[in-house]
Design an enzyme around this catalytic site. Sequence first.
Site, PDB file in Angstrom:
ATOM      1  N   GLU A  49      -0.753  -2.495   3.305  1.00  0.00           N
ATOM      2  CA  GLU A  49      -1.119  -1.155   2.514  1.00  0.00           C
ATOM      3  C   GLU A  49      -1.846  -1.271   1.128  1.00  0.00           C
ATOM      4  O   GLU A  49      -1.299  -0.658   0.355  1.00  0.00           O
ATOM      5  CB  GLU A  49       0.056  -0.197   2.720  1.00  0.00           C
ATOM      6  CG  GLU A  49       0.651   0.051   3.867  1.00  0.00           C
ATOM      7  CD  GLU A  49       1.822   1.026   4.009  1.00  0.00           C
ATOM      8  OE1 GLU A  49       1.757   1.710   4.958  1.00  0.00           O
ATOM      9  OE2 GLU A  49       2.748   1.095   3.244  1.00  0.00           O
TER      10      GLU A  49
HETATM   11  C1  ACM Z   1       4.926  -1.536   6.461  1.00  0.00           C
HETATM   12  O1  ACM Z   1       5.618  -0.888   7.131  1.00  0.00           O
HETATM   13  N1  ACM Z   1       3.824  -1.195   5.577  1.00  0.00           N
HETATM   14  C2  ACM Z   1       4.872  -3.069   6.419  1.00  0.00           C
END
Ligand code: ACM
Length: 675
Positions: free
Chosen positions: A300
Site C-alpha cells: 500500500e
Molecule cells: C496488508 O494487508 N496491507 C498487507
Amino acid sequence: MSLAAAHAAPPNLMPLPAKWSAAPGGLAIDSRFRAAATGYTDARLEHALARFVARISRQTGVAITGAPGGRTALTVECRERGPEYPTVGEDEAYRLDISADGARLQAATVTGALRGLETFAQSIAPGAEGFAAAALHIEDRPRFPWRGLMLDVSRHWMPVEVVERNLDAMAAVKLNVFHWHLSDDQGFRVESTRHPRLQQFGSDGNFYTQAQIRGVVEYARERGIRVIPEFDMPGHATSWLVGYPEVASAPGPFRIERAWGIFQPTLDPTREETYAFLDDFIGEMAALFPDPYFHIGGDEVEETEWKESAAIQAFERVHNLPDSRDLHGYFNRRLQEILKKHGKTMIGWDEVLAPGLAPGTVIQSWRGQASLADAARKGYRGILSFGYYLDHLKPASFHYAMDPLDGAAGQLDREQTARILGGEACMWSEYVSAETLDSRIWPRLAAIAERLWSPREATDVDSMYARMTAVSRVLDAAGVRHRANYAPMLERLAGGGPVEAVRILADASEALGIEGRRGARKYTSLVDLNRFVDAVRPESESIRTVEAAAARVAAGQAAGPADRAELCVTLRAWAENDARLEPLAEGNALLAELRPISRRLSALGSMGLRAVEYLESGQAAPEGWLEQQNQALAALEKPGAEVTLAAVRPVRLLLEALTRRSQQTGAAQAMEKRR
Ligand code: ACM
C-alpha cells in the site's frame, strides 16, 4: 489417511496428526508422573520438559512435583539436536505411542520432540479413573514448513508478556513462525541505539528494548518458533519520520498517526541519505534478529508525495523509471542489496513483486492465491495470508476452507508448487488491545494451524469444531486469556450489578470485524476498546451448541425430551432477557447502547419457542405467520452496537423446518385435490 477405522471420531487433537490410531484406555496422569529424555538432550529439551510438566499440572490440577518416588511414564527419545535456531524446512516429525503402561515419544530432532510433547498434552482428558492421556499411536509431520502468525504491535501496543503468552499458544498448535509487525504509521516499536529518535519520537514510549527483543527471540527459539521482524517501508512509515523527517519524501513536520488507513508519508527512495540510514538501521536490526529472513513490508505505497515532488519526478526521468511502481521497484532493489550485505533474505507483501527482484525473495500474499501463483511461476517462493486475516473476525470454518494450494495455485507444476511454503494468519491491531487480543486470535487460529500442518484431506468442519472446542480449553493452560478475560470484561460493563443478562446477550452475539467497525464510530488508536463489542467473541461457541440442538429438533431427531427441553430453556432465557437487562442499562452508557439488540434477542427467543411448539405439535402455523417471521428475521439479523446476533441461526433452522413441512403439506393437499 488415518490408520484408524474411518468411522472412529478423531481424538481431540489440533492440528490433526498426519496418521493416528486410537485404542481404548490410556495412561494415568497422577502426581507420580515423570517425563524424561532418554536419548539426545540439551537445555532446550530439558526446559521444554519442565514447562510440559508444569503445563499438564495446570491442565489437570494434579500436583506433579518431581519429588522422589515418581515413575517415568513418558520417555522422550531424541536422536540429535537439529538446528539450534529454528530453520525453514527443518525436520519436525515425531512418533508418539501412548498406552496404559507408558508413553514413548521419538523424534529425530529437538523440534520434533517439542511438537510431540504438545500432542501429548492435548491428549489428556478426564477418564474412568481420573485424568489420563488417551491411548494413541501417532506418526506426524507437517504439510507446510512455514506456519505463522503475524502480529501488528503498531496500531495497538502489545507488551512482552502478551507476545510471550501467544508464543506459548502458537507452540501448542505447532505454529513455527512469529512475524512481528514492528513499525507502521501509528508506532515504531523497537529501540534503535543508532537512530534513537525512531523510538523516542515514534512510539509514545511504547517500544521493546533490545534486551526485550533478545528475550522474545530466545523465548520463541526455545519453543521451535522463528521470529521475523517486519519494518514496513517505504509506505506505512509515518512513525519513522517524526524523528527523522530528513528521509521523508515531503518536508514534514510529521506526527504519529492515530487513525487507520493509507497515509501519504513515505520514505524518499531517491536520496542516498535514505539508503545510508537504512543500511545502518538494518545492520543494527540484522544483528538483533537471527532469522535469515527480514520483512520489509512494501504494501500500500501511497504515491502522492512522489508525484508532488519535483526532485523525485526528476529522479524518475533520469533513471528511466516511468512511474511510481517503477520507483518502488528501484527502492526494493536497493533495499535488497542492503539486506544481502547483512546476510538477510527479503520477504515482502504482494506489491514488491516487480521486475528485478532478487531470486530467493519470499512473497507474502494478502491478495490471493493468484498472486502467489504468479510469484511461484516467476521462481519466487511465497506464503499465503489472504483468507487468514483474523481481524475480519470470520468464523473458523471460513479460514479452514482456505488452502494455500487452492485456486490459481492449484494449476502450478510440481517445482512451482514446492515454492509455496505455507501461510501466516494476520492479526492487525486496529480493533484489539492487549486485553482483547487473545480472543481475536484464539481459538480460531487453531483452525488455520491445522490447515497448514495437517494433510490436505482433513476438511471435516464438524470434526474441526469439536476438536477446536476442546483445544480452546487446553490453550487456557498454555496461558492465553481468550476465555479468562471474557467474564471480567462483562462484569466491568455491568458495573457490579448482576451480570447474567449481559452474559446471555454476549453469548448470543458475535463481534463485527474491521470491515464492520470501520465507519461505525470515529476510531483511533487512542479510543478505548472496553465496550460490549470488545468483550463479545468473533464466533459464539454456545450458539454452535444451540444450533446443533435446533437442527436435531427441526429434523425430529431430538436426543430425548431433555434435548428439546434444553433448547427451550435457552430460547426462554432469550425471550426473558430484555426485561432483565433493561434495568441494568438505565444510566449505564456502556449497556444503554445494547437496548436495540437486547430487544431483538428477546424477539428471537419468543419466535423460536413458537416454532418449536408448531414443530412438536404437528399443528400448522396460522396463515401468514411463517412469512411474517422470515421477514422479521431479516431485520433481527442486522448489526447493532457493532455486533450481530448469532442467535438468529438456530431460530432460522427451526423456521426452515416449518417452511419445509408446510410446503410438503401443501403439496400433499394439492395431490389430494387432483385425485
Ligand atoms: C496488508 O494487508 N496491507 C498487507
